[in-house]
Scaffold this motif. Structure first.
Motif, PDB file in Angstrom:
ATOM      1  N   LYS A   1       8.393   5.462   1.083  1.00 33.13           N
ATOM      2  CA  LYS A   1       9.410   6.367   0.519  1.00 33.13           C
ATOM      3  C   LYS A   1      10.242   7.018   1.622  1.00 33.13           C
ATOM      4  N   ASP A   2       9.547   7.537   2.643  1.00 33.97           N
ATOM      5  CA  ASP A   2      10.250   8.195   3.751  1.00 33.97           C
ATOM      6  C   ASP A   2      11.188   7.222   4.463  1.00 33.97           C
TER       7      ASP A   2
ATOM      8  N   TYR B   1       9.142  -1.371  -3.418  1.00 34.27           N
ATOM      9  CA  TYR B   1      10.033  -0.871  -2.366  1.00 34.27           C
ATOM     10  C   TYR B   1      10.733  -1.990  -1.607  1.00 34.27           C
TER      11      TYR B   1
ATOM     12  N   PHE C   1      -0.382   3.856   8.710  1.00 35.24           N
ATOM     13  CA  PHE C   1      -0.909   4.497   7.501  1.00 35.24           C
ATOM     14  C   PHE C   1      -2.436   4.474   7.537  1.00 35.24           C
TER      15      PHE C   1
ATOM     16  N   GLU D   1       2.450   4.428   0.552  1.00 37.37           N
ATOM     17  CA  GLU D   1       3.613   4.674  -0.297  1.00 37.37           C
ATOM     18  C   GLU D   1       4.473   5.809   0.247  1.00 37.37           C
ATOM     19  N   LYS D   2       3.828   6.832   0.805  1.00 34.91           N
ATOM     20  CA  LYS D   2       4.598   7.941   1.391  1.00 34.91           C
ATOM     21  C   LYS D   2       5.474   7.441   2.548  1.00 34.91           C
ATOM     22  N   LEU D   3       4.900   6.566   3.393  1.00 35.29           N
ATOM     23  CA  LEU D   3       5.683   6.020   4.509  1.00 35.29           C
ATOM     24  C   LEU D   3       6.829   5.154   3.998  1.00 35.29           C
TER      25      LEU D   3
ATOM     26  N   GLN E   1      -1.827   5.795  -1.027  1.00 37.01           N
ATOM     27  CA  GLN E   1      -0.962   6.983  -1.084  1.00 37.01           C
ATOM     28  C   GLN E   1      -0.251   7.174   0.259  1.00 37.01           C
ATOM     29  N   SER E   2      -0.994   6.957   1.348  1.00 36.20           N
ATOM     30  CA  SER E   2      -0.404   7.077   2.687  1.00 36.20           C
ATOM     31  C   SER E   2       0.665   6.012   2.895  1.00 36.20           C
TER      32      SER E   2
END
Length: 518
Positions: free
Chosen positions: A249-250, A293, A236, A245-247, A242-243
């Motif tokens: 989530k994915d 998460y 990230f 959290e996106k990882l 933000q980067s």
């Protein structure tokens, strides 16, 4: 970019970091500089091939010419044609304690830095702006030295065994209990090498079927540990929540590639202070995402332990957080404590597991007893258990030195990266010719600095890196700043377009300032 955060929900203090954008003209000239060096490199290689110029670099023997090359082509090209021109800026031999001032052996080269010859002269009292001696415990006199000398006479220098065999001393047990109390965790384990603490323990924690989310600027020891583990690694953007959290989530939505099974574990790897950027991890946000998460957090406090927080307990104390929220707390004794080795702290179950499964515990020789005693004495000093306030005074002095030094450099017009509370202070040089020139000019003025270039940094972000110490007096810092200012004018390094206005009536330890746009 300036990042100023004061979010009452997560942050209990202002969080101010600056990463001023590289001026376009400077970036273009830097690329041109590397291009010219590369062209001349190919020309010199052509001359070496035809025996016009003597070849002094490592090459395969004649009978191995048809083999797969032993030396990687571009790295070898870079070393012999670019690095060799400024090689004198590194590996300088020190012949004293790495304190606030050092003595250095003078050396000269008569073949363009391929080899060096010692002149026999020692350059005395160089102001040391490069060592990680944050709290000034690297010293040859005082309580730490006396305690280490006493233990050396009792235990000797080496242990000659691993912790699991005949190398588990009472001093090791004492150190680990003390470190656990200092960190505020249930248990801790000490290792003989900081680099191996990361590279040998991460493979014991994660493996195939696990996911590692790693900051793009993590230290090489974290990168190596992640690769050795066999886990899937995803990167990230630096300190970008933000980067991250996106990882996360994915990872939860898609699971493992092909099978779509859930990951066995998700481990987030971050550092407390990033040693090349001078930035501090956004730990409150990382912990919030980790809880949201349900992943694990591995925090490397190599540069932040001892250097941050009101009582030197690192980035966790700096943000006023609970140590229990960090699953794996790692740090080293090589910087703030003036010793060697590393540690891991956390739950008792975690440490008991590592005692059995960590390669560093099973196969590495135990820490040297005098080194252990150096750490014990310095930690007790920081905690105030030696009956004095010297340790807390050093932590406070480091914080004052850091803010003063950073503010003065910004007032002069240099581009300075990182957090205002970070004792790692990168000053941007950019152009390849200025890397060696800055180091040499500073040494002429009796200031020892560390300069850093590609591949340790991006190709257009070469820099000088200053490390502040509690041992630095205001007079030393003012002397260093005067010389830096002079060299900055000489080499035209004052690139900043956001120069700070000095407030002449401001006391030494004040931290407020005004900012104007040119």
């Amino acid at each position: 970019m300036n990042h100023i955060v004061h979010n009452g929900g997560l942050y209990k203090r202002p969080f101010n970091e600056a990463f001023e954008e590289t001026p376009m003209l400077v970036a273009v000239l830097t690329y041109v500089g590397y291009g010219v060096l590369t062209l001349f490199g190919y020309l010199r290689d052509f001359m070496r091939q035809w025996k016009i110029e003597k070849c002094q670099n490592a090459t395969e023997r004649e009978e191995q010419k048809d083999f797969v090359p032993l030396y990687q082509d571009f790295e070898n090209f870079y070393n012999r044609n670019l690095y060799m021109r400024i090689r004198d800026s590194w590996n300088r031999p020190i012949c004293s304690v790495p304190g606030a001032k050092v003595d250095m052996m003078e050396r000269v080269s008569h073949d363009y830095n391929w080899t060096f010859t010692y002149t026999g002269r020692v350059i005395k009292d160089i102001i040391n702006m490069g060592s990680y001696n944050y709290l000034g415990f690297a010293q040859k006199t005082g309580a730490c030295q006396e305690a280490a000398a006493k233990v050396l006479s009792q235990y000797g220098a080496g242990v000659c065994s691993t912790r699991q065999e005949m190398g588990n001393l009472d001093k090791h047990e004492e150190l680990e209990k003390l470190v656990a109390r200092f960190l505020g965790v249930e248990s801790a384990m000490a290792y003989g090498m900081g680099f191996a603490t990361n590279s040998m323990n991460i493979p014991a924690l994660v493996g195939k079927g696990c996911l590692i989310l790693s900051d793009e600027l993590n230290h090489a020891s974290l990168v190596l540990g992640a690769r050795l583990s066999g886990a899937t690694i995803r990167i990230f953007k630096h300190n970008n929540m933000q980067s991250l959290e996106k990882l996360l989530k994915d990872a939860i939505v898609h699971g493992q590639p092909r099978t779509r099974r859930p990951w066995k574990k998700i481990l987030i790897l971050v550092e407390g202070i990033y040693s090349m950027e001078g930035s501090i991890v956004r730990l409150p946000e990382v912990i919030a995402l980790k809880k949201k998460y349900k992943s694990y957090l591995y925090l490397d406090e190599a540069h932040s332990i001892g250097a941050l927080g009101p009582s030197g307990r690192g980035v966790v104390e700096y943000f006023g957080l609970n140590p229990e929220d960090v699953d794996v707390m790692m740090g080293t004794f090589t910087k703030s404590f003036g010793a060697a080795g590393g540690y891991i702290g956390g739950k008792k179950e975690l440490i008991d597991y590592l005692r059995t499964y960590s390669h560093s515990a099973a196969y590495a020789t135990s820490m040297s007893p005098p080194v252990v005693e150096q750490i014990i004495t310095s930690v007790k000093c920081i905690m105030g258990e030696d009956g004095t306030t010297v340790g807390r005074a050093r932590v406070q002095q480091l914080a004052e030195n850091t803010r003063y030094f950073r503010r003065r450099l910004k007032e002069m017009g240099f581009i300075i990266y990182g957090n205002e509370d970070s004792p790692v202070v990168p000053l941007m040089l950019y152009m390849p010719a200025k890397i060696g020139a800055f180091g040499r000019e500073m040494l002429k003025r009796n200031i020892g600095v560390v300069v850093v270039g590609f591949p340790a940094t991006p190709i257009i972000e070469s820099r000088a890196r200053f490390c502040l110490s509690a041992a630095h007096t205001k007079e030393m810092l003012d002397t260093a700043l005067k010389e830096i200012n002079e060299v900055g004018d000489l080499l035209q390094l004052k690139y900043s377009r956001r120069r700070l206005v000095p407030l002449l009536d401001r006391p030494f330890d004040e931290t407020t300032y005004e900012e104007t746009e040119d």
